[in-house]
Scaffold this motif. Structure first.
Motif, PDB file in Angstrom:
ATOM      1  N   UNK A 193      45.126  12.033  50.512  1.00 59.78           N
ATOM      2  CA  UNK A 193      44.460  10.699  50.911  1.00 59.78           C
ATOM      3  C   UNK A 193      44.709  10.326  52.298  1.00 59.78           C
ATOM      4  N   UNK A 194      45.167  11.437  53.277  1.00 58.92           N
ATOM      5  CA  UNK A 194      45.326  11.241  54.570  1.00 58.92           C
ATOM      6  C   UNK A 194      46.493  10.064  55.074  1.00 58.92           C
ATOM      7  N   UNK A 195      47.443  10.077  53.912  1.00 55.45           N
ATOM      8  CA  UNK A 195      48.471   9.045  54.198  1.00 55.45           C
ATOM      9  C   UNK A 195      49.755   9.957  54.677  1.00 55.45           C
ATOM     10  N   UNK A 196      50.376   9.656  55.652  1.00 54.44           N
ATOM     11  CA  UNK A 196      51.631  10.140  56.158  1.00 54.44           C
ATOM     12  C   UNK A 196      52.948   9.724  55.359  1.00 54.44           C
ATOM     13  N   UNK A 197      53.680  10.687  55.358  1.00 51.26           N
ATOM     14  CA  UNK A 197      55.166  10.806  54.858  1.00 51.26           C
ATOM     15  C   UNK A 197      55.926  10.013  55.796  1.00 51.26           C
ATOM     16  N   UNK A 198      56.516   8.834  55.359  1.00 46.31           N
ATOM     17  CA  UNK A 198      57.522   8.183  56.101  1.00 46.31           C
ATOM     18  C   UNK A 198      58.822   7.840  55.301  1.00 46.31           C
ATOM     19  N   UNK A 199      59.909   7.941  56.152  1.00 47.92           N
ATOM     20  CA  UNK A 199      61.236   7.266  55.707  1.00 47.92           C
ATOM     21  C   UNK A 199      61.613   6.148  56.318  1.00 47.92           C
ATOM     22  N   UNK A 200      62.487   5.239  55.652  1.00 48.84           N
ATOM     23  CA  UNK A 200      63.177   4.169  56.572  1.00 48.84           C
ATOM     24  C   UNK A 200      64.576   4.651  56.512  1.00 48.84           C
ATOM     25  N   UNK A 201      65.025   4.845  57.878  1.00 45.77           N
ATOM     26  CA  UNK A 201      66.138   5.501  58.368  1.00 45.77           C
ATOM     27  C   UNK A 201      67.468   4.643  57.787  1.00 45.77           C
ATOM     28  N   UNK A 258      58.095   6.706  51.566  1.00 42.13           N
ATOM     29  CA  UNK A 258      56.660   6.411  50.984  1.00 42.13           C
ATOM     30  C   UNK A 258      55.396   7.219  51.883  1.00 42.13           C
ATOM     31  N   UNK A 259      54.253   7.186  51.170  1.00 39.08           N
ATOM     32  CA  UNK A 259      53.157   7.485  51.810  1.00 39.08           C
ATOM     33  C   UNK A 259      52.648   6.425  52.393  1.00 39.08           C
ATOM     34  N   UNK A 260      52.091   6.605  53.674  1.00 40.48           N
ATOM     35  CA  UNK A 260      51.648   5.335  54.604  1.00 40.48           C
ATOM     36  C   UNK A 260      50.302   5.347  55.202  1.00 40.48           C
ATOM     37  N   UNK A 261      49.461   4.509  54.936  1.00 43.00           N
ATOM     38  CA  UNK A 261      48.258   4.381  55.495  1.00 43.00           C
ATOM     39  C   UNK A 261      48.046   4.393  56.706  1.00 43.00           C
ATOM     40  N   UNK A 262      47.303   4.920  57.521  1.00 41.52           N
ATOM     41  CA  UNK A 262      47.179   4.826  58.926  1.00 41.52           C
ATOM     42  C   UNK A 262      47.072   3.206  59.320  1.00 41.52           C
ATOM     43  N   UNK A 263      46.218   2.672  58.481  1.00 42.50           N
ATOM     44  CA  UNK A 263      46.068   1.090  59.079  1.00 42.50           C
ATOM     45  C   UNK A 263      47.273   0.304  58.648  1.00 42.50           C
ATOM     46  N   UNK A 264      48.330   0.710  58.162  1.00 47.53           N
ATOM     47  CA  UNK A 264      49.360  -0.047  57.767  1.00 47.53           C
ATOM     48  C   UNK A 264      50.605   0.385  58.891  1.00 47.53           C
ATOM     49  N   UNK A 265      50.489   1.294  59.751  1.00 46.03           N
ATOM     50  CA  UNK A 265      51.314   1.669  60.441  1.00 46.03           C
ATOM     51  C   UNK A 265      51.925   0.439  61.442  1.00 46.03           C
ATOM     52  N   UNK A 266      50.881  -0.367  61.884  1.00 48.14           N
ATOM     53  CA  UNK A 266      51.219  -1.661  62.663  1.00 48.14           C
ATOM     54  C   UNK A 266      52.164  -2.569  62.015  1.00 48.14           C
TER      55      UNK A 266
END
Length: 156
Positions: A30-38, A123-131
């Motif tokens: 779904x074009x969501x990027x994998x992110x972790x909260x360190x 989480x998998x994060x949508x590009x529009x949510x990065x900000x």
């Protein structure tokens, strides 16, 4: 161990080490990027970490993604090489590390999202949510370059 990121800060401590590190830019279908909260600084980031002795650098990206996020990945390319000497990371043990990070493009091939000692959220994060997330500028640069899908990797 805690860490403080210094970016273009004239008052930053001088670097006393440099370590080969990796990050993985991983997109789901779904074009969501994998992110972790360190856990060491509370910021959102791509999974990654230092290369171990006896390990290929791409293997470090695969291992770190599994360890920090629970996702198995296959490296498919290179996003960029990030070596800005004006970006240093100060650790609570006295180490001040100059940035040297290779960001790989990777695709998920298995696993399940899970946290670790190094990640409090995954989480998998949508590009529009990065900000809306706390992301260090140097990490955001890697994420943006990953989404740009450049024909040549970034080197800087």
């Amino acid at each position: 161990m805690s860490r403080i990121e210094h970016f273009n800060d004239p008052n930053a401590p001088k670097a006393n080490s440099i370590v080969v590190a990796t990050t993985a830019f991983v997109l789901d279908p779904d074009n969501r990027v994998l992110l972790i909260r360190r856990t060491d600084n509370g910021l959102w980031a791509l999974p990654g970490g230092a290369q171990d002795l006896g390990e290929f650098v791409a293997e470090a990206a695969v291992r770190e993604t599994k360890e920090e996020a629970g996702i198995d990945v296959e490296v498919t390319g290179l996003v960029g090489i990030y070596t800005n000497p004006n970006h240093v990371v100060e650790y609570s043990n006295g180490e001040v590390r100059q940035q040297f990070s290779i960001c790989f493009r990777a695709k998920p091939v298995g696993g399940e999202l899970r946290v670790s000692d190094e990640s409090s959220e995954v989480r998998w994060t949508r590009r529009t949510d990065l900000d809306t997330l706390g992301i260090h500028p140097s990490m955001r640069l890697r994420i943006d370059h990953g989404y740009e899908n450049r024909s040549q990797p970034y080197i800087g």
